[in-house]
Design a protein around this motif. Structure first.
Motif, PDB file in Angstrom:
ATOM      1  N   PRO A  20    -104.144 -21.824 -34.537  1.00  0.00           N
ATOM      2  CA  PRO A  20    -103.668 -21.719 -33.153  1.00  0.00           C
ATOM      3  C   PRO A  20    -103.626 -20.284 -32.618  1.00  0.00           C
ATOM      4  O   PRO A  20    -104.018 -20.052 -31.470  1.00  0.00           O
ATOM      5  CB  PRO A  20    -102.273 -22.343 -33.211  1.00  0.00           C
ATOM      6  N   ALA A  21    -103.189 -19.336 -33.416  1.00  0.00           N
ATOM      7  CA  ALA A  21    -103.112 -17.943 -32.940  1.00  0.00           C
ATOM      8  C   ALA A  21    -104.494 -17.433 -32.529  1.00  0.00           C
ATOM      9  O   ALA A  21    -104.641 -16.776 -31.487  1.00  0.00           O
ATOM     10  CB  ALA A  21    -102.504 -17.041 -34.009  1.00  0.00           C
ATOM     11  N   PHE A  22    -105.520 -17.742 -33.337  1.00  0.00           N
ATOM     12  CA  PHE A  22    -106.885 -17.353 -32.984  1.00  0.00           C
ATOM     13  C   PHE A  22    -107.311 -18.018 -31.680  1.00  0.00           C
ATOM     14  O   PHE A  22    -107.890 -17.384 -30.802  1.00  0.00           O
ATOM     15  CB  PHE A  22    -107.862 -17.738 -34.106  1.00  0.00           C
ATOM     16  N   ARG A  23    -107.015 -19.304 -31.556  1.00  0.00           N
ATOM     17  CA  ARG A  23    -107.396 -20.050 -30.356  1.00  0.00           C
ATOM     18  C   ARG A  23    -106.735 -19.477 -29.109  1.00  0.00           C
ATOM     19  O   ARG A  23    -107.348 -19.387 -28.050  1.00  0.00           O
ATOM     20  CB  ARG A  23    -107.039 -21.530 -30.505  1.00  0.00           C
ATOM     21  N   ILE A  24    -105.471 -19.093 -29.235  1.00  0.00           N
ATOM     22  CA  ILE A  24    -104.740 -18.535 -28.092  1.00  0.00           C
ATOM     23  C   ILE A  24    -105.326 -17.176 -27.698  1.00  0.00           C
ATOM     24  O   ILE A  24    -105.503 -16.898 -26.504  1.00  0.00           O
ATOM     25  CB  ILE A  24    -103.238 -18.462 -28.397  1.00  0.00           C
ATOM     26  N   LEU A  25    -105.665 -16.354 -28.667  1.00  0.00           N
ATOM     27  CA  LEU A  25    -106.292 -15.067 -28.361  1.00  0.00           C
ATOM     28  C   LEU A  25    -107.658 -15.266 -27.705  1.00  0.00           C
ATOM     29  O   LEU A  25    -108.026 -14.541 -26.778  1.00  0.00           O
ATOM     30  CB  LEU A  25    -106.417 -14.220 -29.624  1.00  0.00           C
ATOM     31  N   LEU A  27    -108.522 -17.847 -25.876  1.00  0.00           N
ATOM     32  CA  LEU A  27    -108.248 -18.297 -24.508  1.00  0.00           C
ATOM     33  C   LEU A  27    -107.929 -17.109 -23.609  1.00  0.00           C
ATOM     34  O   LEU A  27    -108.456 -17.011 -22.492  1.00  0.00           O
ATOM     35  CB  LEU A  27    -107.093 -19.298 -24.498  1.00  0.00           C
ATOM     36  N   ALA A  28    -107.096 -16.200 -24.092  1.00  0.00           N
ATOM     37  CA  ALA A  28    -106.747 -15.021 -23.295  1.00  0.00           C
ATOM     38  C   ALA A  28    -107.996 -14.199 -22.975  1.00  0.00           C
ATOM     39  O   ALA A  28    -108.155 -13.710 -21.847  1.00  0.00           O
ATOM     40  CB  ALA A  28    -105.717 -14.167 -24.030  1.00  0.00           C
ATOM     41  N   ALA A  29    -108.888 -14.073 -23.937  1.00  0.00           N
ATOM     42  CA  ALA A  29    -110.134 -13.325 -23.715  1.00  0.00           C
ATOM     43  C   ALA A  29    -111.001 -14.012 -22.664  1.00  0.00           C
ATOM     44  O   ALA A  29    -111.572 -13.349 -21.781  1.00  0.00           O
ATOM     45  CB  ALA A  29    -110.906 -13.184 -25.025  1.00  0.00           C
ATOM     46  N   GLU A  30    -111.086 -15.336 -22.721  1.00  0.00           N
ATOM     47  CA  GLU A  30    -111.904 -16.073 -21.748  1.00  0.00           C
ATOM     48  C   GLU A  30    -111.321 -15.970 -20.343  1.00  0.00           C
ATOM     49  O   GLU A  30    -112.059 -15.779 -19.363  1.00  0.00           O
ATOM     50  CB  GLU A  30    -112.054 -17.537 -22.165  1.00  0.00           C
ATOM     51  N   VAL A  31    -110.016 -16.072 -20.218  1.00  0.00           N
ATOM     52  CA  VAL A  31    -109.381 -15.922 -18.904  1.00  0.00           C
ATOM     53  C   VAL A  31    -109.574 -14.489 -18.413  1.00  0.00           C
ATOM     54  O   VAL A  31    -109.797 -14.258 -17.214  1.00  0.00           O
ATOM     55  CB  VAL A  31    -107.887 -16.324 -18.961  1.00  0.00           C
ATOM     56  N   GLY A  32    -109.539 -13.540 -19.331  1.00  0.00           N
ATOM     57  CA  GLY A  32    -109.810 -12.145 -18.970  1.00  0.00           C
ATOM     58  C   GLY A  32    -111.208 -11.964 -18.401  1.00  0.00           C
ATOM     59  O   GLY A  32    -111.409 -11.164 -17.474  1.00  0.00           O
ATOM     60  N   GLU A  33    -112.180 -12.693 -18.934  1.00  0.00           N
ATOM     61  CA  GLU A  33    -113.543 -12.612 -18.400  1.00  0.00           C
ATOM     62  C   GLU A  33    -113.606 -13.152 -16.968  1.00  0.00           C
ATOM     63  O   GLU A  33    -114.313 -12.601 -16.118  1.00  0.00           O
ATOM     64  CB  GLU A  33    -114.515 -13.362 -19.310  1.00  0.00           C
ATOM     65  N   ILE A  34    -112.851 -14.212 -16.689  1.00  0.00           N
ATOM     66  CA  ILE A  34    -112.786 -14.733 -15.324  1.00  0.00           C
ATOM     67  C   ILE A  34    -112.161 -13.692 -14.404  1.00  0.00           C
ATOM     68  O   ILE A  34    -112.664 -13.425 -13.310  1.00  0.00           O
ATOM     69  CB  ILE A  34    -111.978 -16.054 -15.271  1.00  0.00           C
ATOM     70  N   ALA A  35    -111.077 -13.088 -14.861  1.00  0.00           N
ATOM     71  CA  ALA A  35    -110.403 -12.058 -14.063  1.00  0.00           C
ATOM     72  C   ALA A  35    -111.328 -10.869 -13.814  1.00  0.00           C
ATOM     73  O   ALA A  35    -111.353 -10.317 -12.707  1.00  0.00           O
ATOM     74  CB  ALA A  35    -109.124 -11.598 -14.761  1.00  0.00           C
ATOM     75  N   ALA A  36    -112.100 -10.483 -14.815  1.00  0.00           N
ATOM     76  CA  ALA A  36    -113.029  -9.355 -14.653  1.00  0.00           C
ATOM     77  C   ALA A  36    -114.089  -9.678 -13.604  1.00  0.00           C
ATOM     78  O   ALA A  36    -114.415  -8.824 -12.761  1.00  0.00           O
ATOM     79  CB  ALA A  36    -113.679  -9.016 -15.992  1.00  0.00           C
ATOM     80  N   GLU A  37    -114.632 -10.900 -13.639  1.00  0.00           N
ATOM     81  CA  GLU A  37    -115.628 -11.285 -12.632  1.00  0.00           C
ATOM     82  C   GLU A  37    -115.005 -11.304 -11.238  1.00  0.00           C
ATOM     83  O   GLU A  37    -115.631 -10.861 -10.265  1.00  0.00           O
ATOM     84  CB  GLU A  37    -116.242 -12.644 -12.958  1.00  0.00           C
ATOM     85  N   ASP A  56    -119.949 -21.139 -15.897  1.00  0.00           N
ATOM     86  CA  ASP A  56    -119.833 -21.189 -17.354  1.00  0.00           C
ATOM     87  C   ASP A  56    -118.603 -20.439 -17.856  1.00  0.00           C
ATOM     88  O   ASP A  56    -118.066 -20.771 -18.914  1.00  0.00           O
ATOM     89  CB  ASP A  56    -121.106 -20.696 -18.038  1.00  0.00           C
ATOM     90  N   GLU A  57    -118.130 -19.460 -17.102  1.00  0.00           N
ATOM     91  CA  GLU A  57    -116.898 -18.763 -17.504  1.00  0.00           C
ATOM     92  C   GLU A  57    -115.688 -19.688 -17.367  1.00  0.00           C
ATOM     93  O   GLU A  57    -114.790 -19.678 -18.207  1.00  0.00           O
ATOM     94  CB  GLU A  57    -116.694 -17.488 -16.691  1.00  0.00           C
ATOM     95  N   ILE A  58    -115.672 -20.494 -16.310  1.00  0.00           N
ATOM     96  CA  ILE A  58    -114.613 -21.500 -16.175  1.00  0.00           C
ATOM     97  C   ILE A  58    -114.724 -22.497 -17.323  1.00  0.00           C
ATOM     98  O   ILE A  58    -113.716 -22.883 -17.937  1.00  0.00           O
ATOM     99  CB  ILE A  58    -114.694 -22.219 -14.810  1.00  0.00           C
ATOM    100  N   LEU A  62    -111.946 -23.488 -20.145  1.00  0.00           N
ATOM    101  CA  LEU A  62    -111.538 -24.876 -20.378  1.00  0.00           C
ATOM    102  C   LEU A  62    -111.744 -25.275 -21.832  1.00  0.00           C
ATOM    103  O   LEU A  62    -110.871 -25.900 -22.451  1.00  0.00           O
ATOM    104  CB  LEU A  62    -112.313 -25.826 -19.460  1.00  0.00           C
ATOM    105  N   PHE A  63    -112.880 -24.908 -22.387  1.00  0.00           N
ATOM    106  CA  PHE A  63    -113.144 -25.188 -23.799  1.00  0.00           C
ATOM    107  C   PHE A  63    -112.063 -24.555 -24.664  1.00  0.00           C
ATOM    108  O   PHE A  63    -111.495 -25.201 -25.554  1.00  0.00           O
ATOM    109  CB  PHE A  63    -114.528 -24.658 -24.210  1.00  0.00           C
ATOM    110  N   SER A  64    -111.765 -23.295 -24.392  1.00  0.00           N
ATOM    111  CA  SER A  64    -110.757 -22.593 -25.186  1.00  0.00           C
ATOM    112  C   SER A  64    -109.384 -23.220 -25.048  1.00  0.00           C
ATOM    113  O   SER A  64    -108.651 -23.353 -26.029  1.00  0.00           O
ATOM    114  CB  SER A  64    -110.698 -21.113 -24.789  1.00  0.00           C
TER     115      SER A  64
END
Length: 101
Positions: A20-25, A27-37, A56-58, A62-64
């Protein structure tokens, strides 16, 4: 939720199980990519009508998120329903969906 089952099957098929800790990190990275775009496409928010986020970033976020739910044995459909009920209560009680914190 069918999407959660699809993600779980993909994870199992490709031996991508994670703690779970890896998955949460992730997810945070993927949301960060959305924020960067969003930041880049709106010139740091000054041109908000110009927002551009790749589909695909969304999808990655969602996958994460569904992978997080899977790793924690949380039913995403139940979690979403619980959240909607919480927002409905807030709207009824305060007129706002915000948590107030």
């Amino acid at each position: 939720m069918e999407e959660q089952r699809t993600v779980a099957a993909f994870i199992d098929e490709h031996d991508l199980d994670g703690k779970p800790a890896f998955r949460i990190l992730d997810l945070a990275a993927e949301v960060g990519e959305i924020a960067a775009e969003a930041t880049d496409s709106t010139n740091y928010g000054t041109e908000s009508d110009e927002i551009n986020v790749a589909t695909d970033e969304i999808g990655d976020a969602l996958f994460s998120l569904l992978a997080v739910a899977h790793s924690l044995d949380i039913d995403a459909d139940e979690a979403l329903q619980e959240s909607l009920e919480k927002y409905e209560r807030r709207l009824t009680e305060t007129g706002s969906a915000a948590s107030g914190n």
